[in-house]
Motif scaffolding. Sequence first.
Motif, mmCIF file in Angstrom:
data_model
loop_
_atom_site.group_PDB
_atom_site.id
_atom_site.type_symbol
_atom_site.label_atom_id
_atom_site.label_comp_id
_atom_site.label_asym_id
_atom_site.label_seq_id
_atom_site.Cartn_x
_atom_site.Cartn_y
_atom_site.Cartn_z
ATOM 1 N N VAL A 1 0.726 -1.244 -0.127
ATOM 2 C CA VAL A 1 -0.139 0.119 -0.283
ATOM 3 C C VAL A 1 0.899 1.219 0.016
ATOM 4 N N LEU A 2 0.915 2.214 -1.117
ATOM 5 C CA LEU A 2 1.619 3.101 -1.353
ATOM 6 C C LEU A 2 1.630 4.352 -0.245
ATOM 7 N N SER A 3 0.446 4.694 0.167
ATOM 8 C CA SER A 3 0.260 5.994 0.835
ATOM 9 C C SER A 3 -0.996 5.657 1.784
ATOM 10 N N ALA A 4 -0.942 5.312 2.781
ATOM 11 C CA ALA A 4 -2.172 5.039 3.888
ATOM 12 C C ALA A 4 -3.193 6.072 3.873
ATOM 13 N N ASP A 5 -2.349 7.386 3.515
ATOM 14 C CA ASP A 5 -3.282 8.814 3.736
ATOM 15 C C ASP A 5 -3.468 9.177 2.296
ATOM 16 N N GLY A 6 -3.613 8.452 1.282
ATOM 17 C CA GLY A 6 -3.850 8.708 -0.120
ATOM 18 C C GLY A 6 -2.945 10.095 -0.598
ATOM 19 N N ASP A 7 -1.553 10.211 -0.353
ATOM 20 C CA ASP A 7 -0.902 11.219 -0.714
ATOM 21 C C ASP A 7 -0.199 10.955 -2.032
ATOM 22 N N LEU A 8 -0.355 11.267 -3.179
ATOM 23 C CA LEU A 8 0.063 10.739 -4.516
ATOM 24 C C LEU A 8 1.617 11.059 -4.559
ATOM 25 N N THR A 9 2.300 12.044 -3.839
ATOM 26 C CA THR A 9 3.487 12.328 -3.774
ATOM 27 C C THR A 9 4.112 11.088 -2.932
ATOM 28 N N VAL A 10 3.791 10.736 -1.902
ATOM 29 C CA VAL A 10 4.376 9.651 -1.052
ATOM 30 C C VAL A 10 4.148 8.429 -2.104
ATOM 31 N N ALA A 11 3.031 8.090 -2.798
ATOM 32 C CA ALA A 11 2.803 6.969 -3.324
ATOM 33 C C ALA A 11 3.729 6.914 -4.473
ATOM 34 N N SER A 12 4.259 8.020 -5.136
ATOM 35 C CA SER A 12 5.016 8.132 -6.290
ATOM 36 C C SER A 12 6.281 8.067 -6.129
ATOM 37 N N ALA A 13 6.811 8.445 -4.939
ATOM 38 C CA ALA A 13 8.096 8.073 -4.135
ATOM 39 C C ALA A 13 8.265 6.814 -3.947
ATOM 40 N N GLU A 14 7.203 5.848 -3.673
ATOM 41 C CA GLU A 14 7.260 4.482 -3.195
ATOM 42 C C GLU A 14 7.003 3.456 -4.243
ATOM 43 N N PHE A 15 6.687 3.751 -5.371
ATOM 44 C CA PHE A 15 6.100 3.072 -6.660
ATOM 45 C C PHE A 15 7.147 2.179 -7.055
ATOM 46 N N PHE A 16 8.300 2.477 -7.617
ATOM 47 C CA PHE A 16 9.223 1.505 -8.264
ATOM 48 C C PHE A 16 9.654 0.615 -7.067
ATOM 49 N N ALA A 17 10.074 1.178 -5.967
ATOM 50 C CA ALA A 17 10.570 0.301 -5.138
ATOM 51 C C ALA A 17 9.455 -0.855 -4.626
ATOM 52 N N ALA A 18 8.317 -0.408 -4.528
ATOM 53 C CA ALA A 18 7.320 -1.290 -3.902
ATOM 54 C C ALA A 18 7.338 -2.390 -5.089
ATOM 55 N N LEU A 19 7.087 -1.994 -6.473
ATOM 56 C CA LEU A 19 7.092 -2.934 -7.267
ATOM 57 C C LEU A 19 8.381 -4.048 -7.387
ATOM 58 N N ARG A 20 9.633 -3.442 -7.074
ATOM 59 C CA ARG A 20 10.545 -4.126 -7.052
ATOM 60 C C ARG A 20 10.577 -5.235 -5.981
ATOM 61 N N ARG A 21 9.865 -4.861 -4.735
ATOM 62 C CA ARG A 21 9.837 -5.774 -3.775
ATOM 63 C C ARG A 21 8.745 -6.859 -3.989
ATOM 64 N N LEU A 22 7.969 -6.550 -4.792
ATOM 65 C CA LEU A 22 6.894 -7.521 -5.227
ATOM 66 C C LEU A 22 7.260 -8.512 -6.106
ATOM 67 N N ASP A 23 8.012 -8.054 -7.088
ATOM 68 C CA ASP A 23 8.778 -8.699 -8.113
ATOM 69 C C ASP A 23 9.805 -9.719 -7.477
ATOM 70 N N ALA A 24 10.365 -9.480 -6.240
ATOM 71 C CA ALA A 24 11.403 -10.274 -5.576
ATOM 72 C C ALA A 24 10.677 -11.274 -4.782
ATOM 73 N N ALA A 25 9.542 -11.234 -4.359
ATOM 74 C CA ALA A 25 8.736 -12.023 -3.601
ATOM 75 C C ALA A 25 8.459 -13.404 -4.173
ATOM 76 N N GLY A 26 8.677 -13.971 -5.472
ATOM 77 C CA GLY A 26 8.327 -15.303 -5.818
ATOM 78 C C GLY A 26 7.025 -15.327 -6.080
ATOM 79 N N LEU A 27 6.314 -14.055 -6.385
ATOM 80 C CA LEU A 27 4.837 -14.399 -6.877
ATOM 81 C C LEU A 27 4.767 -15.058 -8.080
ATOM 82 N N ASP A 28 3.390 -15.286 -8.482
ATOM 83 C CA ASP A 28 2.922 -15.696 -9.827
ATOM 84 C C ASP A 28 2.425 -14.527 -10.591
ATOM 85 N N GLN A 29 1.809 -13.671 -9.792
ATOM 86 C CA GLN A 29 1.050 -12.361 -10.604
ATOM 87 C C GLN A 29 1.076 -11.331 -9.630
#
Length: 187
Positions: free
Chosen positions: A134-162
């Motif tokens: 969840v990129l920004s618990a309080d709905g802040d697009l600036t916070v979400a934007s700063a976290e976006f690619f790092a969060a995708l990288r963590r999900l990509d490294a988690a061994g998921l199917d999708q």
Amino acid sequence: QLSPTTAQHVATTLGERIDLILDGGPCGVGVESTVLQVTDVEPRILRHGGVTQEQIESVLGTVVAVGTVPSAETQAGETATPSPGMLPQHYAPRTPLALAEDVDLAQLQQSSKRLGALSFSSLDTSLRFEAEEVLSADGDLTVASAEFFAALRRLDAAGLDQIIAWPFPEEGLGRALNDRLRRARHE
């Protein structure tokens, strides 16, 4: 590939191919630059990025946003893209990514797939995922934007199917984030 937003992301991506990385800390905005073409009568946004359409319009007046959907010519590879990041599939993790609006979530939840979730400000608590970002618990697009690619990288490294991603509000930095999601999804 996913854009790097930290020195560690650069090191992971480029490895031994470079001699030195200067670490200035994580990117403050998190998405690449806005590309604005001003050679036509009307300014045109070729790629939404850290400077929002609203910010540009407050200075220049109305602009045309063309960077959201690649043209058929670009998709066919017949013409060079006028800006980086405009290929139909770009910014994609190795793990297949789908937009929540394009899948049957109930059916996916019943499958044996290991699913991850990428959401702007909250997730439906009735849904269960192996990994959740969840990129920004309080709905802040600036916070979400700063976290976006790092969060995708963590999900990509988690061994998921999708990875299942929910779109952002179509305003401000949300336009840039939605553009990245559309290009990251696996068709």
